[in-house]
Design a protein around this motif. Structure first.
Motif, PDB file in Angstrom:
ATOM      1  N   ILE A   1       0.837  -1.201   0.000  1.00 40.49           N
ATOM      2  CA  ILE A   1       0.000   0.000   0.000  1.00 40.49           C
ATOM      3  C   ILE A   1       0.876   1.257   0.000  1.00 40.49           C
ATOM      4  O   ILE A   1       0.596   2.211  -0.732  1.00 40.49           O
ATOM      5  N   ARG A   2       1.924   1.256   0.793  1.00 43.77           N
ATOM      6  CA  ARG A   2       2.841   2.414   0.791  1.00 43.77           C
ATOM      7  C   ARG A   2       3.451   2.638  -0.587  1.00 43.77           C
ATOM      8  O   ARG A   2       3.599   3.771  -1.032  1.00 43.77           O
ATOM      9  N   ASP A   3       3.810   1.558  -1.243  1.00 42.77           N
ATOM     10  CA  ASP A   3       4.362   1.645  -2.589  1.00 42.77           C
ATOM     11  C   ASP A   3       3.332   2.269  -3.538  1.00 42.77           C
ATOM     12  O   ASP A   3       3.660   3.138  -4.348  1.00 42.77           O
ATOM     13  N   GLY A   4       2.085   1.842  -3.418  1.00 46.74           N
ATOM     14  CA  GLY A   4       1.016   2.425  -4.230  1.00 46.74           C
ATOM     15  C   GLY A   4       0.792   3.895  -3.934  1.00 46.74           C
ATOM     16  O   GLY A   4       0.543   4.694  -4.841  1.00 46.74           O
ATOM     17  N   GLN A   5       0.895   4.267  -2.676  1.00 43.42           N
ATOM     18  CA  GLN A   5       0.725   5.676  -2.302  1.00 43.42           C
ATOM     19  C   GLN A   5       1.839   6.540  -2.875  1.00 43.42           C
ATOM     20  O   GLN A   5       1.592   7.659  -3.326  1.00 43.42           O
ATOM     21  N   ARG A   6       3.061   6.019  -2.858  1.00 47.19           N
ATOM     22  CA  ARG A   6       4.176   6.765  -3.457  1.00 47.19           C
ATOM     23  C   ARG A   6       3.950   6.957  -4.955  1.00 47.19           C
ATOM     24  O   ARG A   6       4.188   8.037  -5.491  1.00 47.19           O
ATOM     25  N   PHE A   7       3.486   5.918  -5.627  1.00 50.64           N
ATOM     26  CA  PHE A   7       3.218   6.015  -7.060  1.00 50.64           C
ATOM     27  C   PHE A   7       2.078   6.987  -7.327  1.00 50.64           C
ATOM     28  O   PHE A   7       2.118   7.768  -8.274  1.00 50.64           O
ATOM     29  N   PHE A   8       1.054   6.968  -6.462  1.00 52.33           N
ATOM     30  CA  PHE A   8      -0.097   7.857  -6.641  1.00 52.33           C
ATOM     31  C   PHE A   8       0.309   9.325  -6.500  1.00 52.33           C
ATOM     32  O   PHE A   8      -0.255  10.192  -7.162  1.00 52.33           O
ATOM     33  N   LYS A   9       1.281   9.603  -5.655  1.00 47.40           N
ATOM     34  CA  LYS A   9       1.764  10.988  -5.520  1.00 47.40           C
ATOM     35  C   LYS A   9       2.366  11.486  -6.825  1.00 47.40           C
ATOM     36  O   LYS A   9       2.299  12.676  -7.133  1.00 47.40           O
ATOM     37  N   LEU A  10       2.945  10.576  -7.602  1.00 43.57           N
ATOM     38  CA  LEU A  10       3.513  10.951  -8.904  1.00 43.57           C
ATOM     39  C   LEU A  10       2.437  11.157  -9.963  1.00 43.57           C
ATOM     40  O   LEU A  10       2.630  11.900 -10.910  1.00 43.57           O
ATOM     41  N   ARG A  11       1.309  10.466  -9.793  1.00 45.64           N
ATOM     42  CA  ARG A  11       0.218  10.535 -10.776  1.00 45.64           C
ATOM     43  C   ARG A  11      -1.122  10.744 -10.058  1.00 45.64           C
ATOM     44  O   ARG A  11      -1.991   9.875 -10.082  1.00 45.64           O
ATOM     45  N   PRO A  12      -1.324  11.899  -9.425  1.00 47.49           N
ATOM     46  CA  PRO A  12      -2.507  12.110  -8.585  1.00 47.49           C
ATOM     47  C   PRO A  12      -3.836  12.130  -9.343  1.00 47.49           C
ATOM     48  O   PRO A  12      -4.888  11.948  -8.736  1.00 47.49           O
ATOM     49  N   ASN A  13      -3.828  12.339 -10.633  1.00 50.30           N
ATOM     50  CA  ASN A  13      -5.079  12.378 -11.405  1.00 50.30           C
ATOM     51  C   ASN A  13      -5.347  11.090 -12.158  1.00 50.30           C
ATOM     52  O   ASN A  13      -6.251  11.039 -12.993  1.00 50.30           O
ATOM     53  N   ASP A  14      -4.600  10.057 -11.872  1.00 52.46           N
ATOM     54  CA  ASP A  14      -4.739   8.778 -12.561  1.00 52.46           C
ATOM     55  C   ASP A  14      -5.813   7.941 -11.858  1.00 52.46           C
ATOM     56  O   ASP A  14      -5.576   7.361 -10.805  1.00 52.46           O
ATOM     57  N   ARG A  15      -7.003   7.898 -12.439  1.00 53.08           N
ATOM     58  CA  ARG A  15      -8.140   7.203 -11.819  1.00 53.08           C
ATOM     59  C   ARG A  15      -7.888   5.703 -11.626  1.00 53.08           C
ATOM     60  O   ARG A  15      -8.199   5.170 -10.550  1.00 53.08           O
ATOM     61  N   PRO A  16      -7.342   4.973 -12.601  1.00 50.71           N
ATOM     62  CA  PRO A  16      -7.075   3.551 -12.351  1.00 50.71           C
ATOM     63  C   PRO A  16      -6.121   3.319 -11.177  1.00 50.71           C
ATOM     64  O   PRO A  16      -6.328   2.402 -10.389  1.00 50.71           O
ATOM     65  N   VAL A  17      -5.117   4.159 -11.038  1.00 51.80           N
ATOM     66  CA  VAL A  17      -4.187   4.014  -9.915  1.00 51.80           C
ATOM     67  C   VAL A  17      -4.928   4.231  -8.603  1.00 51.80           C
ATOM     68  O   VAL A  17      -4.747   3.495  -7.632  1.00 51.80           O
ATOM     69  N   ARG A  18      -5.804   5.219  -8.566  1.00 55.36           N
ATOM     70  CA  ARG A  18      -6.595   5.482  -7.356  1.00 55.36           C
ATOM     71  C   ARG A  18      -7.480   4.276  -7.012  1.00 55.36           C
ATOM     72  O   ARG A  18      -7.570   3.863  -5.856  1.00 55.36           O
ATOM     73  N   LEU A  19      -8.113   3.679  -8.012  1.00 52.18           N
ATOM     74  CA  LEU A  19      -8.992   2.533  -7.768  1.00 52.18           C
ATOM     75  C   LEU A  19      -8.211   1.313  -7.287  1.00 52.18           C
ATOM     76  O   LEU A  19      -8.652   0.599  -6.396  1.00 52.18           O
ATOM     77  N   ILE A  20      -7.042   1.092  -7.867  1.00 50.99           N
ATOM     78  CA  ILE A  20      -6.213  -0.035  -7.444  1.00 50.99           C
ATOM     79  C   ILE A  20      -5.735   0.172  -6.015  1.00 50.99           C
ATOM     80  O   ILE A  20      -5.784  -0.748  -5.193  1.00 50.99           O
ATOM     81  N   LEU A  21      -5.302   1.368  -5.694  1.00 51.76           N
ATOM     82  CA  LEU A  21      -4.859   1.671  -4.336  1.00 51.76           C
ATOM     83  C   LEU A  21      -6.002   1.489  -3.342  1.00 51.76           C
ATOM     84  O   LEU A  21      -5.825   0.900  -2.270  1.00 51.76           O
ATOM     85  N   TYR A  22      -7.192   1.959  -3.699  1.00 49.49           N
ATOM     86  CA  TYR A  22      -8.353   1.801  -2.834  1.00 49.49           C
ATOM     87  C   TYR A  22      -8.672   0.311  -2.626  1.00 49.49           C
ATOM     88  O   TYR A  22      -8.957  -0.124  -1.511  1.00 49.49           O
ATOM     89  N   ALA A  23      -8.599  -0.471  -3.698  1.00 47.65           N
ATOM     90  CA  ALA A  23      -8.858  -1.911  -3.584  1.00 47.65           C
ATOM     91  C   ALA A  23      -7.843  -2.577  -2.663  1.00 47.65           C
ATOM     92  O   ALA A  23      -8.202  -3.445  -1.861  1.00 47.65           O
ATOM     93  N   GLN A  24      -6.596  -2.171  -2.754  1.00 43.10           N
ATOM     94  CA  GLN A  24      -5.574  -2.725  -1.871  1.00 43.10           C
ATOM     95  C   GLN A  24      -5.848  -2.360  -0.412  1.00 43.10           C
ATOM     96  O   GLN A  24      -5.702  -3.195   0.481  1.00 43.10           O
ATOM     97  N   GLN A  25      -6.265  -1.137  -0.178  1.00 40.46           N
ATOM     98  CA  GLN A  25      -6.558  -0.711   1.186  1.00 40.46           C
ATOM     99  C   GLN A  25      -7.758  -1.469   1.750  1.00 40.46           C
ATOM    100  O   GLN A  25      -7.748  -1.882   2.909  1.00 40.46           O
ATOM    101  N   MET A  26      -8.782  -1.660   0.931  1.00 43.03           N
ATOM    102  CA  MET A  26      -9.968  -2.383   1.387  1.00 43.03           C
ATOM    103  C   MET A  26      -9.675  -3.873   1.622  1.00 43.03           C
ATOM    104  O   MET A  26     -10.306  -4.501   2.459  1.00 43.03           O
ATOM    105  N   SER A  27      -8.721  -4.404   0.897  1.00 42.13           N
ATOM    106  CA  SER A  27      -8.368  -5.816   1.017  1.00 42.13           C
ATOM    107  C   SER A  27      -7.356  -6.088   2.128  1.00 42.13           C
ATOM    108  O   SER A  27      -7.107  -7.241   2.468  1.00 42.13           O
TER     109      SER A  27
END
Length: 108
Positions: A11-37
């Protein structure tokens, strides 16, 4: 990767990647799925493929499906069907004798 570093680091790795691409909707959804799981995957890393293919990445509220997410879900389903959630071959079992219970809706 989950088995080696754990779900929290994933999840931390995903959050770091999301900071690089904050408007990337698929990245946000994948990160959210990881957090929920995380609760299920934290107990057993082998649950990851089932969590993703079982609805965490369903995209039911999206107006169009994202090809990246469709591919991830397909890969998770293939992994679950071919190798089982245990990620190891079963002795004496062939691929035709395996079964997998997959939710068809978000609610049981």
């Amino acid at each position: 990767k989950i088995e080696k570093v754990g779900v929290v680091e994933l999840i931390r790795d995903g959050q770091r990647f999301f900071k690089l691409r904050p408007n990337d909707r698929p990245v946000r959804l994948i990160l959210y799925a990881q957090q929920m799981s995380a609760p299920a995957v934290g107990k057993d890393h082998r649950e990851y493929s089932s969590q993703l293919s079982g609805g965490r990445l369903s995209m039911i509220f999206e107006t169009k499906p994202f090809p990246e997410i469709v591919k991830i879900v397909e890969d998770a389903e293939t992994y679950s069907l071919n190798r089982g959630d245990a990620g190891e071959e079963r002795i004496g079992a062939d691929s035709t004798s395996r079964s997998w219970w997959k939710p068809v809706t978000r609610n049981l």
